[in-house]
Scaffold this active site. Structure first.
Site, short mmCIF file in Angstrom:
data_model
loop_
_atom_site.label_atom_id
_atom_site.label_comp_id
_atom_site.label_asym_id
_atom_site.label_seq_id
_atom_site.Cartn_x
_atom_site.Cartn_y
_atom_site.Cartn_z
N CYS A 285 -40.85 14.78 62.45
CA CYS A 285 -42.27 14.64 62.33
C CYS A 285 -43.00 13.67 63.08
CB CYS A 285 -42.64 14.58 60.89
SG CYS A 285 -42.04 12.84 60.29
N ASP B 100 -42.84 10.33 62.71
CA ASP B 100 -43.13 9.23 61.73
C ASP B 100 -42.18 8.02 62.48
OD1 ASP B 100 -45.13 10.55 60.80
OD2 ASP B 100 -43.97 10.86 58.94
N CYS C 261 -45.86 9.51 56.53
CA CYS C 261 -46.45 10.12 55.28
C CYS C 261 -46.12 9.25 54.03
CB CYS C 261 -45.53 11.41 54.94
SG CYS C 261 -43.55 11.38 54.69
N CYS D 169 -37.37 11.91 55.01
CA CYS D 169 -38.22 10.65 54.85
C CYS D 169 -37.41 9.48 54.42
CB CYS D 169 -39.41 10.80 54.09
SG CYS D 169 -40.28 12.30 54.29
FE1 FES Z 1 -41.53 12.77 58.23
FE2 FES Z 1 -42.02 11.85 55.80
S1 FES Z 1 -42.64 13.65 56.60
S2 FES Z 1 -41.37 10.79 57.46
FE1 FES Z 2 -46.14 13.57 59.67
FE2 FES Z 2 -44.80 12.94 57.71
S1 FES Z 2 -44.94 14.83 58.89
S2 FES Z 2 -46.46 12.03 58.22
#
Ligand code: FES
Ligand code: FES
Length: 127
Positions: free
Chosen positions: A37, A39, A63, A106
């Site tokens: 993602c 992040d 997120c 995550c």
């Molecule tokens: Fe990617 Fe949470 S959605 S770190």
């Molecule tokens: Fe982008 Fe987690 S997927 S903030």
């Protein structure tokens, strides 16, 4: 998708947000990114001369689950030895926060951040 109460609690009141002075020689840093993602999570640990983690801070651009995971691990690592911190698994984090399957990465990010910070410690102390 509904977040668990623990995720919301850590998200709304994140523990230990911020950073330490990186010129402090007891500070190590782990910076990791999630390919899934984009992040980014930065975890800093203050490790004393006996190898005990005195303090921890994080900054996470991501997120709610990533913020909650990093907030949780800053609480968990305090007072632990390096070996104990090394043993923290993403599955422990995911279970504590009741993360759904799509949010498991995550918690992996938080485990990776601990490992990266401890690698930094080793690289600084092996020379
Ligand atoms: Fe990617 Fe949470 S959605 S770190
Ligand atoms: Fe982008 Fe987690 S997927 S903030």
């Amino acid at each position: 998708m509904a977040y668990s109460e623990k995720v919301i609690d850590h998200y709304e009141n994140p523990r230990n947000v911020g950073s330490f002075d990186k010129n402090d020689s007891s500070v190590v840093t782990g910076m990791v990114g999630a390919p899934a993602c984009g992040d980014v999570m930065k975890l800093q640990l203050k490790i004393d001369a006996n190898g005990i983690i005195e303090d921890a801070k994080f900054k996470t651009y991501g997120c709610g689950s990533a913020i909650a995971s990093s907030s949780l691990v800053t609480e968990w690592v305090k007072g632990k030895t390096i070996e104990e911190a090394q043993a923290i698994k993403n599955t422990d984090i995911a279970e504590e926060l009741a993360l759904p399957p799509v949010k498991i990465h995550c918690s992996i990010l938080a485990e990776d951040a601990i490992k990266a910070a401890l690698e930094d410690y080793k690289s600084k102390h092996d020379k």
